[in-house]
Scaffold this active site. Structure first.
Site, PDB file in Angstrom:
ATOM      1  CD  GLU A 120      65.551  81.110  65.793  1.00  0.00           C
ATOM      2  OE1 GLU A 120      65.757  80.275  65.006  1.00  0.00           O
ATOM      3  OE2 GLU A 120      66.277  81.987  65.701  1.00  0.00           O
ATOM      4  CB  CYS A 171      66.935  86.422  72.667  1.00  0.00           C
ATOM      5  SG  CYS A 171      66.754  86.989  70.900  1.00  0.00           S
ATOM      6  CB  CYS A 178      59.808  88.502  59.973  1.00  0.00           C
ATOM      7  SG  CYS A 178      59.612  90.383  60.175  1.00  0.00           S
ATOM      8  CB  CYS A 182      65.055  93.488  57.421  1.00  0.00           C
ATOM      9  SG  CYS A 182      63.981  94.609  58.183  1.00  0.00           S
ATOM     10  CB  CYS A 185      66.673  90.110  58.921  1.00  0.00           C
ATOM     11  SG  CYS A 185      65.856  88.910  59.740  1.00  0.00           S
ATOM     12  CB  CYS A 396      67.602  87.259  63.393  1.00  0.00           C
ATOM     13  SG  CYS A 396      66.300  88.119  63.360  1.00  0.00           S
TER      14      CYS A 396
HETATM   15  N1  SAH Z   1      61.966  92.404  64.244  1.00  0.00           N
HETATM   16  C1  SAH Z   1      62.557  93.116  65.224  1.00  0.00           C
HETATM   17  C2  SAH Z   1      63.214  92.174  66.457  1.00  0.00           C
HETATM   18  C3  SAH Z   1      64.100  91.082  65.727  1.00  0.00           C
HETATM   19  S1  SAH Z   1      65.212  91.331  64.926  1.00  0.00           S
HETATM   20  C4  SAH Z   1      63.451  94.226  64.922  1.00  0.00           C
HETATM   21  O1  SAH Z   1      63.955  94.259  63.674  1.00  0.00           O
HETATM   22  O2  SAH Z   1      63.917  95.017  65.654  1.00  0.00           O
HETATM   23  C5  SAH Z   1      66.416  91.874  66.317  1.00  0.00           C
HETATM   24  C6  SAH Z   1      67.691  92.583  65.688  1.00  0.00           C
HETATM   25  O3  SAH Z   1      68.551  91.657  64.915  1.00  0.00           O
HETATM   26  C7  SAH Z   1      67.314  93.861  64.917  1.00  0.00           C
HETATM   27  O4  SAH Z   1      68.204  94.750  65.567  1.00  0.00           O
HETATM   28  C8  SAH Z   1      67.886  93.368  63.506  1.00  0.00           C
HETATM   29  O5  SAH Z   1      68.364  94.482  62.815  1.00  0.00           O
HETATM   30  C9  SAH Z   1      69.083  92.632  63.967  1.00  0.00           C
HETATM   31  N2  SAH Z   1      69.646  91.361  62.918  1.00  0.00           N
HETATM   32  C10 SAH Z   1      68.797  90.812  61.939  1.00  0.00           C
HETATM   33  N3  SAH Z   1      69.480  90.197  61.110  1.00  0.00           N
HETATM   34  C11 SAH Z   1      70.911  90.505  61.444  1.00  0.00           C
HETATM   35  C12 SAH Z   1      72.051  89.695  60.942  1.00  0.00           C
HETATM   36  N4  SAH Z   1      72.083  88.966  59.932  1.00  0.00           N
HETATM   37  N5  SAH Z   1      73.286  90.081  61.650  1.00  0.00           N
HETATM   38  C13 SAH Z   1      73.039  90.945  62.618  1.00  0.00           C
HETATM   39  N6  SAH Z   1      72.031  91.348  63.105  1.00  0.00           N
HETATM   40  C14 SAH Z   1      70.820  91.069  62.571  1.00  0.00           C
HETATM   41 FE1  SF4 Z   2      61.689  91.232  60.416  1.00  0.00          FE
HETATM   42 FE2  SF4 Z   2      64.319  90.742  60.529  1.00  0.00          FE
HETATM   43 FE3  SF4 Z   2      63.447  92.745  59.811  1.00  0.00          FE
HETATM   44 FE4  SF4 Z   2      63.293  92.280  62.410  1.00  0.00          FE
HETATM   45  S1  SF4 Z   2      65.226  92.457  61.204  1.00  0.00           S
HETATM   46  S2  SF4 Z   2      61.878  93.472  61.027  1.00  0.00           S
HETATM   47  S3  SF4 Z   2      62.921  90.067  62.276  1.00  0.00           S
HETATM   48  S4  SF4 Z   2      63.034  90.816  58.868  1.00  0.00           S
END
Ligand code: SAH
Ligand code: SF4
Length: 426
Positions: A120, A171, A178, A182, A185, A396
């Site tokens: 996406e 974006c 991934c 995390c 996420c 995300c």
């Molecule tokens: N993997 C990279 C980039 C993609 S995630 C990273 O982690 O930086 C982009 C941003 O979205 C990150 O800062 C992450 O902490 C945030 N993010 C992921 N899931 C989220 C959620 N459910 N609500 C708010 N922010 C979220």
């Molecule tokens: Fe991966 Fe989501 Fe963690 Fe970014 S925030 S590194 S996309 S698992």
């Protein structure tokens, strides 16, 4: 078949070099061997290289600046070159399998890849928004403030080709899924399917630019860009190339969960902006939600940040997802302020976007504001990311998991007007 979008301008020039022809070549063939011939050969080779570099530049202009995606339409290229390109180099297109505009103007695209996997990209219009009295003010990154650039009332049917947007951020995704796992996420919950190839990364931006005048790029879609660092470096080089997409280094931001060695590698080859997903104020907290922290704890991560060759007036963005009753107290904010001392930084607070893959909750608007105020009092630029596109689940990884089931119809609730104000200091 080689994909055009996988090539930097230098790669393309190298590829075209064997096709270069200059008239001095005949004279060279007829010359007797000796030092004179070698000196002449060097001259001829230089001229041939120059020719292939010029052709690469020409082709870059056609594709990335004039959006022409068929070799036959590149009328100032010799016919035999066009024929060769048709047979050997493919201009890649992404198949759009879904595109939807959110009520607040955010556009979300789902692309189908050759192996039927999906990724996406999102277009996020405008900038940081605050409501002062009845007036909505957008503040751009350069500090300029504008009023009246918001969407028509609810933002419906805004034409993205209009000039009314102050900023259109693309974006984009770096991987299918991934591996970083995390806890908060949705992409992390899904796991890694595969990394994207250079052409798949570059073409997301190219496709979006064919639809709208994109001004900024952030690698904040699916995936961990630095887990695919070699491809991301090449993609960034194409985005920054003045004959390519011609983005300024300030307008392209790679966001990472903190793969320390890859940060260094990134900056050996390109000079884009950096965002770090900090998300916690202690190692214990961070390791509990971001497994990557066990390998590269906060101190090591911040050390790597200190070594980034930023240059004047550039700052690292620290993203901080606010999770209710987990990392959202004033003490957390004080600790963040302390740990970032000495690093040219700004903090972007992201109230958690709730989804079914996680138990975490979003803190109250007041908690978000209190957290922000602590940072501002410490002298930081701290912004709250207005949650855009919530009605189509623009966070995300969320559209991908939704697709094929219910379509997002959650009632639009604009964060503006509640308390998502933007305070900027320094
Ligand atoms: N993997 C990279 C980039 C993609 S995630 C990273 O982690 O930086 C982009 C941003 O979205 C990150 O800062 C992450 O902490 C945030 N993010 C992921 N899931 C989220 C959620 N459910 N609500 C708010 N922010 C979220
Ligand atoms: Fe991966 Fe989501 Fe963690 Fe970014 S925030 S590194 S996309 S698992």
């Amino acid at each position: 078949m080689i994909y055009f979008q996988s090539l930097t301008k230098t790669d393309l020039a190298e590829l075209l070099l064997p096709l270069s022809r200059v008239k001095e070549e005949r004279a060279l063939r007829d010359m007797p061997d000796g030092d004179d011939k070698e000196a002449f050969r060097a001259k001829v080779d230089k001229k041939k290289l120059k020719q292939s570099q010029m052709r690469a530049q020409q082709i870059f202009h056609w594709v990335y600046q004039r959006y022409v995606v068929e070799w036959d339409l590149m009328t100032d290229l010799a016919k035999d070159l066009r024929e060769w390109l048709k047979e050997n180099v493919k201009i890649f297109r992404l198949e759009e399998s879904y595109a939807k505009q959110s009520l607040d103007g955010t556009f979300k695209f789902l692309w189908k890849l050759h192996d039927a996997k999906t990724i996406e990209s999102v277009i996020i219009p405008a900038a940081l928004r605050e409501k002062i009295g009845d007036e909505v003010i957008d503040t751009l990154e350069d500090g300029k403030r504008y009023s009246g650039i918001e969407t028509n009332s609810a933002g419906l049917n805004q034409d993205l080709t209009e000039d009314s947007w102050a900023r259109l951020t693309a974006c984009i995704s770096s991987q299918v899924g991934c591996a970083m796992a995390c806890k908060f996420c949705l992409t992390g919950v899904q796991g890694l399917d595969r990394s994207l190839e250079v052409h798949e990364v570059v073409t997301q931006v190219h496709e979006l630019r064919m639809r709208a005048p994109i001004t900024n790029i952030v690698f904040m879609g699916m995936g961990e860009p630095l887990h695919n660092v070699k491809n991301i470096i090449k993609a960034c080089q194409i985005m920054l190339d003045e004959d390519g997409m011609n983005f300024s280094k300030r307008k392209v931001t790679v966001s990472t969960s903190g793969l320390v060695p890859a940060i260094e590698e990134l900056y050996q080859h390109t000079d884009v902006s950096l965002a770090i997903s900090l998300n916690s104020s202690t190692d214990e907290q961070r390791s509990a939600i971001m497994p990557v922290n066990k390998k590269w704890p906060i101190a090591e991560l911040l050390n790597a940040c200190r070594k980034v060759p930023l240059g004047a007036h550039r700052r690292i963005t620290f993203e901080y997802v606010l999770l209710k009753d987990f990392n959202d107290t004033a003490e957390d904010a004080h600790r963040v302020a302390k740990m970032l001392k000495g690093i040219p930084s700004k903090v972007n607070l992201i109230p958690f976007n709730e989804h079914s893959g996680s138990e975490f909750k979003r803190p109250s608007d007041q908690t978000v504001l209190d957290f922000q105020n602590v940072l501002v009092k410490h002298g930081y630029t701290a912004t709250v990311r207005i949650s855009r596109g919530r009605d189509i689940l623009a966070a995300c990884g969320q559209l991908r998991s939704l697709f094929g089931t219910a379509r997002g119809t959650e009632k639009h609730k604009d964060y503006v007007g509640s308390s998502a104000v933007t305070n900027t200091t320094n």
